[in-house]
Enzyme design. Structure first.
Site, mmCIF file in Angstrom:
data_model
loop_
_atom_site.group_PDB
_atom_site.id
_atom_site.type_symbol
_atom_site.label_atom_id
_atom_site.label_comp_id
_atom_site.label_asym_id
_atom_site.label_seq_id
_atom_site.Cartn_x
_atom_site.Cartn_y
_atom_site.Cartn_z
ATOM 1 N N HIS A 46 -6.823 -6.259 2.181
ATOM 2 C CA HIS A 46 -5.936 -4.956 2.676
ATOM 3 C C HIS A 46 -5.389 -5.998 4.155
ATOM 4 O O HIS A 46 -6.387 -6.968 4.358
ATOM 5 C CB HIS A 46 -6.127 -4.285 3.270
ATOM 6 C CG HIS A 46 -6.728 -3.004 3.172
ATOM 7 N ND1 HIS A 46 -5.909 -1.397 2.482
ATOM 8 C CD2 HIS A 46 -7.715 -2.769 3.099
ATOM 9 C CE1 HIS A 46 -6.827 -1.264 2.263
ATOM 10 N NE2 HIS A 46 -8.159 -1.849 1.718
ATOM 11 N N GLU A 49 -12.413 3.221 -0.944
ATOM 12 C CA GLU A 49 -11.637 4.172 -1.920
ATOM 13 C C GLU A 49 -11.561 4.263 -3.705
ATOM 14 O O GLU A 49 -11.546 4.905 -4.052
ATOM 15 C CB GLU A 49 -10.432 4.992 -1.211
ATOM 16 C CG GLU A 49 -10.884 5.928 0.127
ATOM 17 C CD GLU A 49 -10.180 6.697 0.783
ATOM 18 O OE1 GLU A 49 -8.442 6.524 0.652
ATOM 19 O OE2 GLU A 49 -10.668 7.092 2.327
ATOM 20 N N VAL A 50 -10.962 3.141 -2.907
ATOM 21 C CA VAL A 50 -10.176 2.896 -4.665
ATOM 22 C C VAL A 50 -11.090 1.366 -5.308
ATOM 23 O O VAL A 50 -11.770 0.071 -4.647
ATOM 24 C CB VAL A 50 -9.330 2.311 -4.913
ATOM 25 C CG1 VAL A 50 -8.779 1.128 -6.580
ATOM 26 C CG2 VAL A 50 -8.058 2.840 -3.990
ATOM 27 N N ASN A 96 -12.408 -3.379 2.433
ATOM 28 C CA ASN A 96 -13.867 -2.649 2.324
ATOM 29 C C ASN A 96 -14.720 -2.663 1.318
ATOM 30 O O ASN A 96 -13.877 -2.476 0.522
ATOM 31 C CB ASN A 96 -13.432 -0.965 2.187
ATOM 32 C CG ASN A 96 -12.747 -0.793 3.892
ATOM 33 O OD1 ASN A 96 -13.044 -1.531 5.304
ATOM 34 N ND2 ASN A 96 -10.934 -0.243 3.628
ATOM 35 N N HIS A 125 -10.221 -5.487 -3.282
ATOM 36 C CA HIS A 125 -9.234 -5.667 -3.043
ATOM 37 C C HIS A 125 -8.848 -5.901 -1.581
ATOM 38 O O HIS A 125 -10.264 -5.947 -0.831
ATOM 39 C CB HIS A 125 -7.937 -4.608 -3.364
ATOM 40 C CG HIS A 125 -8.712 -2.812 -2.484
ATOM 41 N ND1 HIS A 125 -9.571 -2.114 -2.784
ATOM 42 C CD2 HIS A 125 -7.811 -2.339 -1.247
ATOM 43 C CE1 HIS A 125 -10.185 -1.112 -2.243
ATOM 44 N NE2 HIS A 125 -9.176 -1.588 -1.221
ATOM 45 N N ASP A 134 0.779 -1.467 -0.028
ATOM 46 C CA ASP A 134 -0.139 -0.231 -0.164
ATOM 47 C C ASP A 134 0.489 1.387 -0.397
ATOM 48 O O ASP A 134 1.755 1.489 0.759
ATOM 49 C CB ASP A 134 -0.834 0.021 0.839
ATOM 50 C CG ASP A 134 -1.950 1.285 1.207
ATOM 51 O OD1 ASP A 134 -3.593 0.701 0.912
ATOM 52 O OD2 ASP A 134 -1.978 2.244 1.153
#
Ligand code: 5GP
Ligand code: ZN
Length: 110
Positions: free
Chosen positions: A101, A94-95, A86, A99, A31
């Site tokens: 994390h 946000e993206v 998320n 994905h 990240d």
């Protein structure tokens, strides 16, 4: 590739990333704003906006992504780690390219 998707651009190699693992289906990179000593993202090469965009057809891909977490965490010397996905703006995403994390070595409060 989906135009204007940041992670699709990373998958395509148009934007550089600190990539630590790659195969036909998945890319893994650190990240850019790490929230822990170790913080990497497991990203499918297929553009999927979020977990909400997934269905049974993506079951194997999702399983593969999750199974990579302990393998790659172990390679980084982590005895334990935290995972986070998320989903949606209200879920902190946000993206908008799916994905996972993975955090380790001093965990964030998420
Ligand atoms: P989200 O909030 O969508 O779950 O997480 C997006 C993550 O992508 C954030 O932790 C953010 O720091 C990371 N990120 C955003 N832009 C870039 C980039 O250009 N390169 C890398 N490596 N990470 C990024
Ligand atoms: Zn994408």
């Amino acid at each position: 590739m989906t135009t204007n998707c940041l992670f699709c651009k990373i998958v395509a190699g148009d934007i550089t990333s600190d990539t630590t693992y790659e195969d036909d289906d998945v890319i893994v990179f650190n990240d850019i704003k790490p929230m822990a000593k170790v913080h990497f993202l497991i990203v499918p090469k297929l553009h999927l906006e979020s977990l909400k965009s997934c269905d049974k057809a993506h079951q194997a891909l999702l399983g593969k992504m999750l199974l990579l977490a302990p393998k790659l965490a172990d390679e980084q010397g982590l005895k334990g780690f935290k995972t986070l996905i998320n989903t949606g703006r209200e879920g902190g995403q946000e993206v908008f390219h799916l994905h996972v994390h993975v955090f380790g070595g001093g965990l964030p409060t998420v």
